[in-house]
Structures are given as structure tokens and as C-alpha cells.
Motif scaffolding. Structure first.
Motif, mmCIF file in Angstrom:
data_model
loop_
_atom_site.group_PDB
_atom_site.id
_atom_site.type_symbol
_atom_site.label_atom_id
_atom_site.label_comp_id
_atom_site.label_asym_id
_atom_site.label_seq_id
_atom_site.Cartn_x
_atom_site.Cartn_y
_atom_site.Cartn_z
ATOM 1 N N ALA A 132 0.830 -1.209 0.000
ATOM 2 C CA ALA A 132 0.000 0.000 0.000
ATOM 3 C C ALA A 132 0.864 1.259 0.000
ATOM 4 C CB ALA A 132 -0.928 -0.006 1.214
ATOM 5 N N ALA A 133 1.916 1.265 0.819
ATOM 6 C CA ALA A 133 2.809 2.427 0.863
ATOM 7 C C ALA A 133 3.499 2.633 -0.481
ATOM 8 C CB ALA A 133 3.847 2.245 1.973
ATOM 9 N N ALA A 134 3.940 1.533 -1.077
ATOM 10 C CA ALA A 134 4.598 1.630 -2.379
ATOM 11 C C ALA A 134 3.626 2.086 -3.458
ATOM 12 C CB ALA A 134 5.204 0.280 -2.748
ATOM 13 N N LEU A 135 2.359 1.662 -3.362
ATOM 14 C CA LEU A 135 1.340 2.086 -4.319
ATOM 15 C C LEU A 135 1.123 3.597 -4.241
ATOM 16 C CD1 LEU A 135 -0.916 1.488 -6.377
ATOM 17 C CD2 LEU A 135 -2.438 1.024 -4.437
ATOM 18 N N VAL A 136 1.047 4.116 -3.029
ATOM 19 C CA VAL A 136 0.866 5.561 -2.846
ATOM 20 C C VAL A 136 2.033 6.327 -3.467
ATOM 21 C CG1 VAL A 136 0.759 7.409 -1.135
ATOM 22 C CG2 VAL A 136 -0.562 5.316 -0.791
ATOM 23 N N VAL A 137 3.246 5.851 -3.229
ATOM 24 C CA VAL A 137 4.429 6.505 -3.787
ATOM 25 C C VAL A 137 4.412 6.420 -5.311
ATOM 26 C CG1 VAL A 137 6.951 6.416 -3.943
ATOM 27 C CG2 VAL A 137 5.825 6.151 -1.729
ATOM 28 N N GLY A 138 4.042 5.258 -5.838
ATOM 29 C CA GLY A 138 3.973 5.094 -7.286
ATOM 30 C C GLY A 138 2.980 6.035 -7.923
ATOM 31 N N LEU A 139 1.826 6.201 -7.284
ATOM 32 C CA LEU A 139 0.820 7.134 -7.802
ATOM 33 C C LEU A 139 1.306 8.572 -7.712
ATOM 34 C CD1 LEU A 139 -2.413 5.531 -6.265
ATOM 35 C CD2 LEU A 139 -1.739 5.526 -8.672
ATOM 36 N N ALA A 140 1.984 8.896 -6.606
ATOM 37 C CA ALA A 140 2.494 10.252 -6.438
ATOM 38 C C ALA A 140 3.545 10.588 -7.494
ATOM 39 C CB ALA A 140 3.088 10.415 -5.039
ATOM 40 N N LEU A 141 4.320 9.598 -7.904
ATOM 41 C CA LEU A 141 5.346 9.806 -8.920
ATOM 42 C C LEU A 141 4.764 9.822 -10.329
ATOM 43 C CD1 LEU A 141 8.180 7.451 -7.588
ATOM 44 C CD2 LEU A 141 8.168 9.956 -7.550
ATOM 45 N N GLY A 142 3.500 9.465 -10.451
ATOM 46 C CA GLY A 142 2.889 9.362 -11.774
ATOM 47 C C GLY A 142 3.389 8.146 -12.529
ATOM 48 N N ALA A 143 3.836 7.139 -11.787
ATOM 49 C CA ALA A 143 4.425 5.947 -12.405
ATOM 50 C C ALA A 143 3.393 4.877 -12.726
ATOM 51 C CB ALA A 143 5.495 5.357 -11.485
ATOM 52 N N ILE A 144 2.145 5.083 -12.288
ATOM 53 C CA ILE A 144 1.102 4.087 -12.515
ATOM 54 C C ILE A 144 -0.023 4.737 -13.303
ATOM 55 C CG2 ILE A 144 -0.529 2.483 -11.462
ATOM 56 C CD1 ILE A 144 1.253 2.426 -8.999
ATOM 57 N N ALA A 145 -0.223 4.277 -14.518
ATOM 58 C CA ALA A 145 -1.297 4.804 -15.360
ATOM 59 C C ALA A 145 -2.581 4.015 -15.133
ATOM 60 C CB ALA A 145 -0.892 4.728 -16.833
ATOM 61 N N LEU A 146 -3.674 4.551 -15.584
ATOM 62 C CA LEU A 146 -4.945 3.835 -15.521
ATOM 63 C C LEU A 146 -4.901 2.618 -16.439
ATOM 64 C CD1 LEU A 146 -7.453 6.842 -15.630
ATOM 65 C CD2 LEU A 146 -6.825 5.457 -13.640
ATOM 66 N N PRO A 147 -5.736 1.613 -16.188
ATOM 67 C CA PRO A 147 -5.748 0.442 -17.076
ATOM 68 C C PRO A 147 -6.102 0.829 -18.504
ATOM 69 C CG PRO A 147 -7.645 0.421 -15.584
ATOM 70 C CD PRO A 147 -6.724 1.492 -15.097
ATOM 71 N N GLY A 148 -5.722 -0.043 -19.453
ATOM 72 C CA GLY A 148 -5.965 0.257 -20.858
ATOM 73 C C GLY A 148 -7.413 0.542 -21.178
ATOM 74 N N SER A 149 -8.328 -0.117 -20.477
ATOM 75 C CA SER A 149 -9.767 0.110 -20.621
ATOM 76 C C SER A 149 -10.440 -0.433 -19.376
ATOM 77 C CB SER A 149 -10.301 -0.595 -21.875
ATOM 78 O OG SER A 149 -10.270 -2.008 -21.705
ATOM 79 N N TRP A 150 -11.712 -0.129 -19.216
ATOM 80 C CA TRP A 150 -12.409 -0.638 -18.038
ATOM 81 C C TRP A 150 -12.531 -2.151 -18.098
ATOM 82 C CZ3 TRP A 150 -16.920 -3.453 -18.307
ATOM 83 C CH2 TRP A 150 -17.626 -3.404 -19.520
ATOM 84 N N VAL A 151 -12.622 -2.720 -19.301
ATOM 85 C CA VAL A 151 -12.649 -4.176 -19.437
ATOM 86 C C VAL A 151 -11.307 -4.764 -19.004
ATOM 87 C CG1 VAL A 151 -12.880 -6.098 -21.060
ATOM 88 C CG2 VAL A 151 -14.356 -4.089 -21.286
ATOM 89 N N SER A 152 -10.228 -4.108 -19.401
ATOM 90 C CA SER A 152 -8.897 -4.561 -19.007
ATOM 91 C C SER A 152 -8.744 -4.532 -17.491
ATOM 92 C CB SER A 152 -7.828 -3.681 -19.652
ATOM 93 O OG SER A 152 -7.859 -3.777 -21.056
#
Length: 275
Positions: A132-152
Motif C-alpha cells: 500500500a505504501a509503495a502504491l501511494v508513492v507510485g501514484l504520487a510519482l505518476g508511475a502508474i497509469a490507468l488500465p488500458g480500458s475498463w474491461v482490461s
């Protein structure tokens, strides 16, 4: 020979398994220094992975047909996935084998197999704060994009559940080596190296030679990490997505059969009260 253990009802079995999950999780949280070390290590790994993959692309929009945003997202989510999927909670099983306590596990009303799997699940729960902590950091860095589509996104969630089931079964099966050797360090080291490389956790299979990719996709390790994460970044899910998830389900059936076979052979090695 002791009397057979009384059979428990389904609600009692569920209570016993929940207790095993909780005990395994609490035993990990009991060592606060280790917990905080794990959180810091996971966060640092996310930061380093983000920096390395960004540097690899060097401002280029894509490499080998893979967009930078997809590669970075995959790499960061790979850190989180392996943190949860492979906690390597085998110490309790190995310790009980060495002391002979496994004999009592076998005689208990609840089978030793679901209890061992429940302990692994508890070990995974203990990794949630780090992930969870790593996820927050990843989001803050902009390193995690949204999934390719809602189906994905939805397909990825299902694929992650199947991948986690595969990881649990394989981890348990490897742990059964202790019935023959009483020392599983070497087996786990080989397994960990093979799993991390073959699953695509270190390097996505996209960047590997075609002949090697063809081989690795036939192994169950790629179904643990590469399949769910490649589905996540897929912008055009379709029949190939269904096939990938179907292969994961097939691996679960095959691995369950293998684990059952190995478990039955392992139990034969136990001598309980001279029986």
C-alpha cells in the motif's frame, strides 16, 4: 494409535482457517523493525524501478513497440504484485517438519493442507502495508497509469486472483520438498530465481527473444505476474484476454493435481506413533 479426530462442521473449519490466517499475519507484524524495513524496501524498489525504466526509454515514446507509460506502469505494478504473491511463508512448515509437529497437524480435524495455505495467505496479508505504501508513492510519482480500458481493469482483477492462487499452490508444493530433505533453503533459492525471471516480474516478456518468450509462456510462472499485468495495460482486450485467463484456470487444475500427488507421497514418509 490415537483415535481419529472428530470431523468438524463447515462453519468450524472456516473459523479454524481464519484463525490460521490471522495468526500468520500477526506473527509477521510482531516484529515491527522487520515490518518497517519491508515497507521502506518496497517503496525504494518502486522509486528505483521508476527511475531505471524512465532512463531506459530516454525520452523515446516506445521501445520494441511497447510504450514508455505501459512499461513503467508494468514494472511498478510488478513490484507490488511480487511483494504480495511471493512472501515465501515456509518457515512454519519447515520448522514443524524438523520438530515433528507436522504429525499433529495431520491428525487434526482440519487438514494440514488448507491450514498451510491459510498461513501463506496470512503472510500475504502481512505484506499489504508495504504494498500500500509503495502504491501511494507510485501514484504520487505518476508511475502508474490507468488500465488500458475498463474491461482490461476488470479482467486484470480476475487474472490477479487466479495468479495469486497459482502462486499459493506452487509455493506450497515447493515447500513439500522439506518432507524429503528437512532443508529447503536451496530449493527455495532456485525457485525464487526461476519464478522472478520466468514470471516477467524482473523483465517483461515483451523484451525477451521470441524463442524464450514462447518457452516461458508455457510455464505457470508467467501466469502469476505477466498475464495479469499485460492485461492491465492492454488497450484492446478481446478473445486473447479470455484465452489468457482460461490458461490460468487450466494451470490451477494441473497444479492442484500435482500438489495433491506430492502431498500424498509426502504423508507416506510420516511415521505417527509407530503407525
Amino acid at each position: 494409535m490415537s483415535a481419529p479426530a472428530q470431523r468438524l462442521s463447515a462453519p468450524q473449519v472456516r473459523v479454524a482457517l481464519r484463525a490460521s490466517v490471522g495468526h500468520a499475519a500477526r506473527s509477521q507484524f510482531a516484529f515491527r523493525a522487520s515490518t518497517w524495513t519491508g515497507i521502506v524496501a518496497c517503496v525504494l524498489q518502486v522509486i528505483l524501478v521508476h527511475l531505471v525504466w524512465t532512463a531506459v526509454y530516454g525520452g523515446r515514446p516506445d521501445v520494441a513497440g511497447v510504450a514508455q507509460v505501459d512499461a513503467v506502469t508494468y514494472a511498478v505494478l510488478g513490484v507490488l504484485t511480487t511483494t504480495l504473491f511471493q512472501p515465501f511463508m515456509f518457515d512454519s512448515l519447515l520448522g514443524r517438519l524438523r520438530t515433528g509437529a507436522i504429525a499433529f497437524d495431520v491428525m487434526r480435524p482440519v487438514s494440514a493442507v488448507p491450514v498451510a495455505l491459510a498461513r501463506q495467505l496470512g503472510g500475504t496479508i502481512a505484506q499489504l502495508p508495504a504494498a500500500a505504501a509503495a502504491l501511494v508513492v507510485g501514484l504520487a510519482l505518476g508511475a502508474i497509469a490507468l488500465p488500458g480500458s475498463w474491461v482490461s481493469g476488470l479482467a486484470c482483477l480476475l487474472s490477479l486472483v487466479l495468479g495469486f492462487a497459482i502462486a499459493l499452490i506452487v509455493n506450497f508444493t515447493v515447500g513439500l520438498v522439506g518432507f524429503w530433505t528437512l532443508e529447503t533453503g536451496g530449493a527455495f533459492l532456485i525457485y525464487r530465481m526461476l519464478a522472478q525471471f520466468s514470471s516477467g516480474a524482473l523483465i517483461p516478456l515483451w523484451f525477451m527473444p521470441d524463442w524464450l518468450t514462447s518457452i516461458l509462456t508455457l510455464l505457470p510462472f508467467s501466469a502469476q505476474v505477466f498475464v495479469p499485468l499485460s492485461i492491465y495495460v492492454d488497450r484492446d482486450p478481446g478473445w486473447h484476454t479470455v484465452q489468457a485467463i482460461g490458461l490460468q484456470a487450466l494451470w490451477i487444475v494441473i497444479l492442484l493435481a500435482l500438489a495433491t500427488l506430492v502431498w500424498r507421497r509426502a504423508i507416506r514418509r510420516l511415521v505417527i506413533f509407530g503407525g
